[in-house]
Design an enzyme around this catalytic site. Structure first.
Site, PDB file in Angstrom:
ATOM      1  CE1 TYR A 142       3.235  -2.953  10.449  1.00  0.00           C
ATOM      2  CE2 TYR A 142       5.599  -3.319  10.455  1.00  0.00           C
ATOM      3  CZ  TYR A 142       4.467  -2.863   9.831  1.00  0.00           C
ATOM      4  OH  TYR A 142       4.553  -2.313   8.572  1.00  0.00           O
ATOM      5  CD1 TRP A 189       0.125  -4.205   9.306  1.00  0.00           C
ATOM      6  CD2 TRP A 189      -1.774  -4.400   8.136  1.00  0.00           C
ATOM      7  NE1 TRP A 189       0.062  -5.492   8.830  1.00  0.00           N
ATOM      8  CE2 TRP A 189      -1.089  -5.638   8.110  1.00  0.00           C
ATOM      9  CE3 TRP A 189      -3.007  -4.284   7.465  1.00  0.00           C
ATOM     10  CZ2 TRP A 189      -1.582  -6.754   7.432  1.00  0.00           C
ATOM     11  CZ3 TRP A 189      -3.489  -5.396   6.797  1.00  0.00           C
ATOM     12  CH2 TRP A 189      -2.780  -6.619   6.777  1.00  0.00           C
ATOM     13  CD  GLU A 247       0.528  -2.994   0.406  1.00  0.00           C
ATOM     14  OE1 GLU A 247       1.664  -3.351   0.768  1.00  0.00           O
ATOM     15  OE2 GLU A 247      -0.433  -2.963   1.163  1.00  0.00           O
TER      16      GLU A 247
END
Ligand SMILES: *[C@@H]1O[C@H](CO)[C@@H](O)[C@H](O)[C@H]1NC(C)=O
Ligand SMILES: *[C@@H]1O[C@H](CO)[C@@H](O)[C@H](O)[C@H]1NC(C)=O
Ligand SMILES: *[C@@H]1O[C@H](CO)[C@@H](O)[C@H](O)[C@H]1NC(C)=O
Ligand SMILES: *[C@@H]1O[C@H](CO)[C@@H](O)[C@H](O)[C@H]1NC(C)=O
Ligand SMILES: *[C@@H]1O[C@H](CO)[C@@H](O)[C@H](O)[C@H]1NC(C)=O
Ligand SMILES: *[C@@H]1O[C@H](CO)[C@@H](O)[C@H](O)[C@H]1NC(C)=O
Length: 367
Positions: A259, A347, A141
């Site tokens: 999240y 995630w 990333e």
């Protein structure tokens, strides 16, 4: 007559064998990342809700270009597969390398030379095998230049050749190879080498989240929206782009976040989308796990779901949180299935609340 019948019988049993083989070869990915830094133990993962679990993260040693596992993770990683297979013996595990807080310059450097790519590739296979993983997942990333993108493609091509070679030599099934990538194949003036990805990876994990957060949006937005009539920052744009660029839908796994992000509203009474904010409502970048968000809701926040963009939010006083709740997760999973994608991933699994989101996702996809 008799022999004709037996030939027919043989044909039929061959056909059904082929059929059986085909159906067992058909895979789906109900994926989730496990991130031990979150403090959530692998033994607490409800692995019955997943087909694939990603153990995150192994590291790149910049001096040797080898893949390593930090000493504090060594034990948890080497036992990860046996641990999660206790509840679900058929769950597959992949060792994920890199991640959002790794140093992308080091990946760029590793991928730029044949010798360092080889050190990385060979060590990754050794580490995966010696720790009992079923596959490897690269989370670089992110590649940030055209050269990075070219080298990324070369790395994948060489990695697949090495994985195939190791499989032939060891007689073991080839390791799965995946990568977590930008949500779209063409973005910020860069393009992934879709032909290398297509030929070398079993699938991609498209990170269709972090479109908005308090650090990069002044107004309230849905951080992982599936649609947006007004911009390309949405999951659908990315999926369509990957397919238009030539990647089979069957190699795409759609990511969503467990999240959200909390903004501080300027005016508590202006609590819709695109409301003015003064930044993050919490320390740091405003990110909050779903389990924490549920706490805010339990303390009286008002919930809303926007089906135009596909995202949930909740607000109380001057706190506004954009996130994925069950309506969003089920809509995204239906979308992924409807588009013929290989599956979905989250995630990360440690911040689910009583497995509510994982269960919603798994049930929506079905078997
Ligand atoms: C794990 O998920 C399964 C399938 O949805 C469910 O039956 C079980 O109760 C869950 N276990 C825990 C501990 O939540
Ligand atoms: C990233 O790695 C490069 C090369 O090893 C190093 O020069 C740089 O300081 C690192 N950056 C950070 C933020 O650690
Ligand atoms: C193929 O495997 C053999 C035996 O492990 C090894 O010596 C060789 O370097 C490998 N070749 C490649 C291209 O990885
Ligand atoms: C993962 O690897 C196995 C063994 O090599 C292979 O049979 C399977 O098709 C791969 N999975 C996917 C989704 O490509
Ligand atoms: C979603 O939010 C936008 C912007 O506020 C609004 O125009 C739209 O009507 C909302 N969609 C639904 C279904 O509520
Ligand atoms: C919201 O504000 C009210 C009144 O000031 C306060 O009693 C309440 O605790 C606040 N709620 C939250 C979740 O901060």
């Amino acid at each position: 007559m008799a022999s004709k019948t037996s030939i027919l019988c043989l044909l039929f049993s061959l056909l059904s064998l082929l059929q059986l083989h085909r159906s067992t070869a058909q895979t789906m990915v109900k994926g989730g990342y496990w991130f031990p830094a979150s403090g959530f133990p692998a033994s607490s993962i409800n692995s019955t809700l997943f087909t694939h679990l990603f153990c995150a993260f192994a590291d790149l040693d910049p001096s040797t270009n080898k893949v390593t596992i930090s000493s504090q993770n060594a034990n948890a990683f080497s036992t990860f597969t046996t641990t999660v297979q206790q509840k679900n013996p058929s769950v597959k595990t992949l060792l994920s390398i890199g991640g959002g807080s790794s140093n992308m310059t080091q990946y760029s450097s590793m991928a730029s030379q044949a010798s360092s790519r080889k050190a990385f590739i060979d060590s990754s296979i050794t580490v995966a095998r010696s720790n009992g993983f079923y596959g490897l997942d690269l989370d670089w990333e992110y590649p940030t230049t055209t050269t990075d993108m070219t080298n990324f493609g070369t790395l994948l091509t060489e990695w697949r050749a090495a994985v195939a070679n190791e499989s032939r030599n060891s007689g073991k099934a080839a390791l799965n190879l995946t990568a977590a990538v930008y949500y779209a194949s063409r973005i910020y003036g860069l393009s992934y080498s879709v032909s290398s990805i297509s030929a070398s990876l079993d699938w991609i994990n498209a990170m269709a989240y972090d479109f908005y957060g308090p650090g990069w949006s002044q107004v309230t937005r849905l951080p992982a929206q599936l649609y947006d009539p007004g911009s390309q920052y949405n999951g659908d744009y990315g999926v369509v782009d990957w397919i238009q660029a030539g990647l089979s839908a069957k190699k795409i796994v759609l990511g969503f976040p467990f999240y959200g992000y909390a903004w501080r509203l300027v005016n508590a009474n202006n609590h819709g989308l695109f409301a003015a904010t003064s930044g993050a409502a919490t320390a740091g970048d405003g990110s909050m796990g779903y389990n924490q968000i549920r706490q805010v809701i339990a303390n009286g926040a008002t919930k809303a779901y926007n089906s135009t963009y596909v995202g949930d939010y909740c607000y109380v006083n001057t706190t506004w949180i954009g996130y994925d709740d069950t309506p969003t997760i089920s809509t995204k999973v239906s979308y992924a299935k409807g588009k013929g994608l290989l599956g979905y991933f989250a995630w990360h699994v440690g911040v689910d609340y009583n497995w509510v989101l994982s269960q919603t996702a798994s049930q929506t996809w079905g078997s």
